[in-house]
Motif scaffolding. Structure first.
Motif, PDB file in Angstrom:
ATOM      1  N   HIS A  11       0.708  -1.037   0.134  1.00 17.71           N
ATOM      2  CA  HIS A  11       0.068   0.090   0.067  1.00 17.71           C
ATOM      3  C   HIS A  11       0.861   1.309   0.076  1.00 17.71           C
ATOM      4  CE1 HIS A  11      -3.701  -2.278   0.987  1.00 17.71           C
ATOM      5  NE2 HIS A  11      -2.811  -3.050   1.692  1.00 17.71           N
ATOM      6  N   ILE A  12       0.381   2.400  -0.682  1.00 18.97           N
ATOM      7  CA  ILE A  12       0.961   3.580  -0.599  1.00 18.97           C
ATOM      8  C   ILE A  12       0.113   4.466  -0.065  1.00 18.97           C
ATOM      9  CG2 ILE A  12       1.926   5.387  -2.101  1.00 18.97           C
ATOM     10  CD1 ILE A  12       2.506   3.203  -4.310  1.00 18.97           C
ATOM     11  N   LEU A  13       0.673   5.220   0.881  1.00 22.18           N
ATOM     12  CA  LEU A  13      -0.197   6.034   1.814  1.00 22.18           C
ATOM     13  C   LEU A  13       0.352   7.447   1.585  1.00 22.18           C
ATOM     14  CD1 LEU A  13      -0.455   3.939   4.949  1.00 22.18           C
ATOM     15  CD2 LEU A  13      -2.237   3.965   3.086  1.00 22.18           C
ATOM     16  N   ALA A  14      -0.404   8.526   1.531  1.00 16.41           N
ATOM     17  CA  ALA A  14      -0.063   9.895   1.288  1.00 16.41           C
ATOM     18  C   ALA A  14      -0.799  10.701   2.620  1.00 16.41           C
ATOM     19  CB  ALA A  14      -0.314  10.483   0.137  1.00 16.41           C
ATOM     20  N   SER A  26      -0.184   6.007  12.241  1.00 14.10           N
ATOM     21  CA  SER A  26      -0.441   4.583  12.812  1.00 14.10           C
ATOM     22  C   SER A  26      -1.726   4.099  12.681  1.00 14.10           C
ATOM     23  CB  SER A  26      -0.488   4.705  14.449  1.00 14.10           C
ATOM     24  OG  SER A  26      -0.712   3.709  15.078  1.00 14.10           O
ATOM     25  N   GLU A  27      -2.683   5.163  12.508  1.00 13.73           N
ATOM     26  CA  GLU A  27      -4.121   4.648  12.166  1.00 13.73           C
ATOM     27  C   GLU A  27      -4.185   4.288  10.653  1.00 13.73           C
ATOM     28  OE1 GLU A  27      -8.559   6.436  11.667  1.00 13.73           O
ATOM     29  OE2 GLU A  27      -7.204   7.531  13.039  1.00 13.73           O
ATOM     30  N   ALA A  28      -3.500   4.889   9.747  1.00 15.29           N
ATOM     31  CA  ALA A  28      -3.427   4.676   8.332  1.00 15.29           C
ATOM     32  C   ALA A  28      -2.919   3.280   8.235  1.00 15.29           C
ATOM     33  CB  ALA A  28      -2.699   5.738   7.629  1.00 15.29           C
ATOM     34  N   VAL A  29      -1.709   3.028   8.679  1.00 13.15           N
ATOM     35  CA  VAL A  29      -0.874   1.850   8.457  1.00 13.15           C
ATOM     36  C   VAL A  29      -1.808   0.561   8.996  1.00 13.15           C
ATOM     37  CG1 VAL A  29       0.957   0.385   9.237  1.00 13.15           C
ATOM     38  CG2 VAL A  29       1.338   2.774   8.350  1.00 13.15           C
ATOM     39  N   SER A  45       7.787  -4.774   4.856  1.00 11.34           N
ATOM     40  CA  SER A  45       8.868  -3.748   4.530  1.00 11.34           C
ATOM     41  C   SER A  45       7.898  -2.447   4.824  1.00 11.34           C
ATOM     42  CB  SER A  45       9.056  -3.755   3.174  1.00 11.34           C
ATOM     43  OG  SER A  45       9.569  -5.037   3.120  1.00 11.34           O
ATOM     44  N   MET A  46       8.754  -1.253   5.154  1.00 10.58           N
ATOM     45  CA  MET A  46       8.239  -0.105   5.306  1.00 10.58           C
ATOM     46  C   MET A  46       9.307   0.954   4.971  1.00 10.58           C
ATOM     47  SD  MET A  46       6.647   2.064   8.266  1.00 10.58           S
ATOM     48  CE  MET A  46       8.217   3.257   8.273  1.00 10.58           C
ATOM     49  N   ALA A  47       8.886   1.939   4.188  1.00  9.59           N
ATOM     50  CA  ALA A  47       9.607   3.144   3.728  1.00  9.59           C
ATOM     51  C   ALA A  47       8.612   4.445   3.892  1.00  9.59           C
ATOM     52  CB  ALA A  47      10.020   3.102   2.429  1.00  9.59           C
ATOM     53  N   ALA A  48       9.438   5.523   4.243  1.00  8.21           N
ATOM     54  CA  ALA A  48       8.752   6.908   4.321  1.00  8.21           C
ATOM     55  C   ALA A  48       9.758   7.785   3.862  1.00  8.21           C
ATOM     56  CB  ALA A  48       8.651   7.059   5.891  1.00  8.21           C
ATOM     57  N   HIS A  49       8.806   8.823   3.241  1.00  2.83           N
ATOM     58  CA  HIS A  49       9.346  10.050   2.490  1.00  2.83           C
ATOM     59  C   HIS A  49       8.751  11.149   2.814  1.00  2.83           C
ATOM     60  CE1 HIS A  49      11.526  12.424  -0.641  1.00  2.83           C
ATOM     61  NE2 HIS A  49      10.120  12.822  -0.990  1.00  2.83           N
ATOM     62  N   VAL A  50       9.146  12.446   3.177  1.00  5.02           N
ATOM     63  CA  VAL A  50       8.551  13.762   3.547  1.00  5.02           C
ATOM     64  C   VAL A  50       8.972  14.435   2.244  1.00  5.02           C
ATOM     65  CG1 VAL A  50       8.035  15.629   4.905  1.00  5.02           C
ATOM     66  CG2 VAL A  50       8.556  13.295   5.949  1.00  5.02           C
ATOM     67  N   CYS A  59       4.075  19.924   4.003  1.00  6.18           N
ATOM     68  CA  CYS A  59       4.490  18.955   3.709  1.00  6.18           C
ATOM     69  C   CYS A  59       3.607  17.638   3.541  1.00  6.18           C
ATOM     70  CB  CYS A  59       5.553  18.524   4.751  1.00  6.18           C
ATOM     71  SG  CYS A  59       7.080  19.560   4.699  1.00  6.18           S
ATOM     72  N   CYS A  60       4.069  16.638   2.920  1.00  6.05           N
ATOM     73  CA  CYS A  60       3.164  15.505   2.517  1.00  6.05           C
ATOM     74  C   CYS A  60       4.413  14.248   2.929  1.00  6.05           C
ATOM     75  CB  CYS A  60       2.853  15.282   1.052  1.00  6.05           C
ATOM     76  SG  CYS A  60       1.959  14.039   0.891  1.00  6.05           S
ATOM     77  N   LEU A  61       3.689  13.538   4.040  1.00  6.32           N
ATOM     78  CA  LEU A  61       4.179  12.301   4.327  1.00  6.32           C
ATOM     79  C   LEU A  61       3.894  11.218   3.473  1.00  6.32           C
ATOM     80  CD1 LEU A  61       6.116  10.754   6.312  1.00  6.32           C
ATOM     81  CD2 LEU A  61       4.285  10.789   7.826  1.00  6.32           C
ATOM     82  N   TRP A  62       4.656  10.445   2.644  1.00  4.69           N
ATOM     83  CA  TRP A  62       4.439   9.144   1.882  1.00  4.69           C
ATOM     84  C   TRP A  62       5.252   7.976   2.667  1.00  4.69           C
ATOM     85  CZ3 TRP A  62       1.960   9.245  -2.683  1.00  4.69           C
ATOM     86  CH2 TRP A  62       1.761  10.722  -3.206  1.00  4.69           C
ATOM     87  N   ILE A  63       4.131   7.261   2.881  1.00  7.81           N
ATOM     88  CA  ILE A  63       4.411   5.707   3.461  1.00  7.81           C
ATOM     89  C   ILE A  63       4.257   4.714   2.602  1.00  7.81           C
ATOM     90  CG2 ILE A  63       4.252   4.265   5.515  1.00  7.81           C
ATOM     91  CD1 ILE A  63       2.956   6.785   6.942  1.00  7.81           C
ATOM     92  N   TYR A  64       5.152   3.825   2.437  1.00 10.41           N
ATOM     93  CA  TYR A  64       4.790   2.606   1.477  1.00 10.41           C
ATOM     94  C   TYR A  64       5.157   1.407   2.653  1.00 10.41           C
ATOM     95  CZ  TYR A  64       6.279   6.076  -1.669  1.00 10.41           C
ATOM     96  OH  TYR A  64       6.497   7.248  -2.423  1.00 10.41           O
ATOM     97  N   VAL A  65       4.055   0.808   2.547  1.00  8.09           N
ATOM     98  CA  VAL A  65       3.972  -0.732   3.452  1.00  8.09           C
ATOM     99  C   VAL A  65       3.749  -1.710   2.695  1.00  8.09           C
ATOM    100  CG1 VAL A  65       3.428   0.483   5.673  1.00  8.09           C
ATOM    101  CG2 VAL A  65       1.744  -0.237   4.440  1.00  8.09           C
ATOM    102  N   ALA A  66       4.385  -3.013   2.790  1.00 10.74           N
ATOM    103  CA  ALA A  66       4.223  -4.182   2.073  1.00 10.74           C
ATOM    104  C   ALA A  66       4.546  -5.489   2.872  1.00 10.74           C
ATOM    105  CB  ALA A  66       5.312  -4.182   0.924  1.00 10.74           C
ATOM    106  N   ALA A  67       3.768  -6.386   2.371  1.00  9.59           N
ATOM    107  CA  ALA A  67       4.092  -7.838   3.104  1.00  9.59           C
ATOM    108  C   ALA A  67       4.568  -8.812   1.798  1.00  9.59           C
ATOM    109  CB  ALA A  67       2.841  -8.342   3.647  1.00  9.59           C
ATOM    110  N   THR A  68       5.554  -9.186   1.851  1.00  6.01           N
ATOM    111  CA  THR A  68       6.099 -10.008   0.831  1.00  6.01           C
ATOM    112  C   THR A  68       6.288 -11.887   1.211  1.00  6.01           C
ATOM    113  OG1 THR A  68       8.336  -9.899   1.166  1.00  6.01           O
ATOM    114  CG2 THR A  68       7.029  -8.418  -0.287  1.00  6.01           C
ATOM    115  N   ARG A  69       5.983 -12.563   0.404  1.00 10.23           N
ATOM    116  CA  ARG A  69       6.315 -14.212   0.558  1.00 10.23           C
ATOM    117  C   ARG A  69       7.160 -14.644  -0.387  1.00 10.23           C
ATOM    118  NH1 ARG A  69       1.215 -17.274   1.336  1.00 10.23           N
ATOM    119  NH2 ARG A  69       1.276 -16.976  -1.022  1.00 10.23           N
TER     120      ARG A  69
END
Length: 69
Positions: A11-14, A26-29, A45-50, A59-69
């Motif tokens: 998921h990509i969250l802005a 926390s709520e969005a994730v 995995s998680m990454a963030a970018h402001v 400012c906008c906070l971009w959060i990338y969360v992922a689950a891989t197998r």
């Protein structure tokens, strides 16, 4: 060593960057439901970018969360 995932759920969250960003992040994730995946082979995995925008402090906070197998 290159690793390839056979399955990805991401998921990509802005979000607007504000004084209450920690609660909003926390709520969005948690709302993505990625943490509910019950498979012992899953890696998270998680990454963030402001990103600054405009002349004012906006400012906008971009959060990338992922689950891989």
């Amino acid at each position: 060593k290159e690793a390839r995932a056979e399955w990805v759920n991401g998921h990509i969250l802005a979000l607007p960057f504000s004084d209450k960003y920690a609660e909003a992040v926390s709520e969005a994730v948690l709302n993505t439901g990625v943490h509910r995946i019950a498979d012992e082979r899953v890696k998270y995995s998680m990454a963030a970018h402001v990103e600054r925008g405009g002349a004012a402090f906006c400012c906008c906070l971009w959060i990338y969360v992922a689950a891989t197998r």
